[in-house]
Write a protein that holds these residues in place. Structure first.
Motif, PDB file in Angstrom:
ATOM      1  N   THR A 215      52.953  62.735 -17.445  1.00 38.76           N
ATOM      2  CA  THR A 215      51.594  63.271 -17.455  1.00 38.76           C
ATOM      3  C   THR A 215      50.664  62.304 -16.715  1.00 38.76           C
ATOM      4  N   TYR A 216      49.734  62.847 -15.968  1.00 40.13           N
ATOM      5  CA  TYR A 216      48.734  62.031 -15.268  1.00 40.13           C
ATOM      6  C   TYR A 216      47.346  62.494 -15.700  1.00 40.13           C
ATOM      7  N   GLN A 217      46.365  61.583 -15.554  1.00 36.58           N
ATOM      8  CA  GLN A 217      44.990  61.942 -15.859  1.00 36.58           C
ATOM      9  C   GLN A 217      44.099  61.656 -14.658  1.00 36.58           C
ATOM     10  N   TYR A 218      42.981  62.372 -14.615  1.00 39.19           N
ATOM     11  CA  TYR A 218      41.979  62.139 -13.585  1.00 39.19           C
ATOM     12  C   TYR A 218      40.938  61.150 -14.117  1.00 39.19           C
ATOM     13  N   VAL A 219      40.351  60.401 -13.203  1.00 42.94           N
ATOM     14  CA  VAL A 219      39.303  59.462 -13.610  1.00 42.94           C
ATOM     15  C   VAL A 219      38.135  60.252 -14.212  1.00 42.94           C
ATOM     16  N   PRO A 220      37.664  59.877 -15.426  1.00 47.77           N
ATOM     17  CA  PRO A 220      36.554  60.622 -16.038  1.00 47.77           C
ATOM     18  C   PRO A 220      35.291  60.577 -15.179  1.00 47.77           C
ATOM     19  N   LYS A 221      34.641  61.717 -15.111  1.00 45.17           N
ATOM     20  CA  LYS A 221      33.353  61.758 -14.422  1.00 45.17           C
ATOM     21  C   LYS A 221      32.267  61.201 -15.345  1.00 45.17           C
ATOM     22  N   LYS A 222      31.131  60.886 -14.764  1.00 43.85           N
ATOM     23  CA  LYS A 222      30.036  60.347 -15.561  1.00 43.85           C
ATOM     24  C   LYS A 222      29.615  61.365 -16.609  1.00 43.85           C
ATOM     25  N   GLY A 223      29.561  60.913 -17.856  1.00 48.76           N
ATOM     26  CA  GLY A 223      29.178  61.764 -18.964  1.00 48.76           C
ATOM     27  C   GLY A 223      30.363  62.367 -19.701  1.00 48.76           C
TER      28      GLY A 223
END
Length: 244
Positions: A215-223
């Motif tokens: 599983t991979y995740q995306y970098v969280p956006k601001k907020g």
């Protein structure tokens, strides 16, 4: 004397005639010898051509034999490939059947767990009805891992019911499949406050809770909040840190 002379002349004549005949026979023999030599040369040339034809014939026979051996080998390999293809097709059909069965099981199980979670959350809403903090994670999940991925969140949601400040969990697969065969999934956990979320995040339950490998995740956006621990990032477009 005259008679002796005539006899000698007669003998000389006979010898001259015989010599002429011998010379004529010699010429005839020379002609026959020349013809025999010509025939012998022609026979030798024909024999040479025959030998060349024989060698060509032998080479063609060898080539035909090799081609037959290659054809038989190719047929055996083709049969092996066909066998492997049939086995692979059967394995894929079996895998598809197992996937469908697991998906049906997951749908039934997740529906049951959602009912239980809904009952447990009653009476735990904030007094003003608002949600203090929502932590959102975006994941890339391979299709073959989707069952285990969703199953993990069902189990985690059941554990979080006893965690102070936990209000709910939303798991939303994005419709469609990406070109690389994965599915994007949004996971939002709702909390009364950031300190209560951080208290769970630092607990042994959170540390020991791991998503399926691959599983991979995306970098969280601001907020959006905090990234998931121990999960590699699929992109680095933004700084990897908590973003309130």
């Amino acid at each position: 004397m005259r008679m002796e002379y005539d006899r000698m002349c007669q003998q000389a004549y006979e010898l001259s005639r015989k010599l002429s005949q011998a010379q004529s026979a010699k010429g005839e023999l020379q002609r026959e010898l020349a013809d025999a030599r010509a025939q012998l040369a022609a026979a030798a040339e024909e024999l040479s051509e025959h030998r060349e034809l024989q060698m060509t014939h032998d080479k063609l026979c060898q080539d035909v034999y090799r081609m037959r051996m290659m054809l038989q080998q190719a047929q055996r390999e083709l049969q092996q490939v066909a066998g492997r293809a049939a086995a692979a097709e059967a394995a894929l059909q079996q895998q598809a059947a197992e996937y469908e069965a697991r998906l049906t099981q997951l749908q039934a199980w997740y529906g049951k767990q959602a009912v239980v979670a809904g009952r447990l959350r009653k009476g735990r809403q904030p007094a003003d009805g608002s949600v203090g903090f929502t932590n959102t994670n975006r994941f890339w999940v391979g299709q073959e891992l989707l069952f285990d991925f969703l199953k993990h969140w069902v189990g985690r949601e059941a554990q979080l019911q006893q965690q102070p400040g936990f209000l709910g969990l939303q798991v939303t697969p994005v419709p469609g499949v990406s070109d690389d065969g994965g599915v994007d999934v949004l996971v939002a956990s709702l909390w009364e406050s950031i300190p209560q979320y951080e208290a769970w995040r630092n607990s042994s339950g959170a540390i020991g809770s791991h998503l399926p490998s691959g599983t991979y995740q995306y970098v969280p956006k601001k907020g959006e909040g905090f990234p998931e621990d121990f999960i590699p990032f699929r992109d680095y477009d933004q700084a990897v840190n908590a973003k309130y």
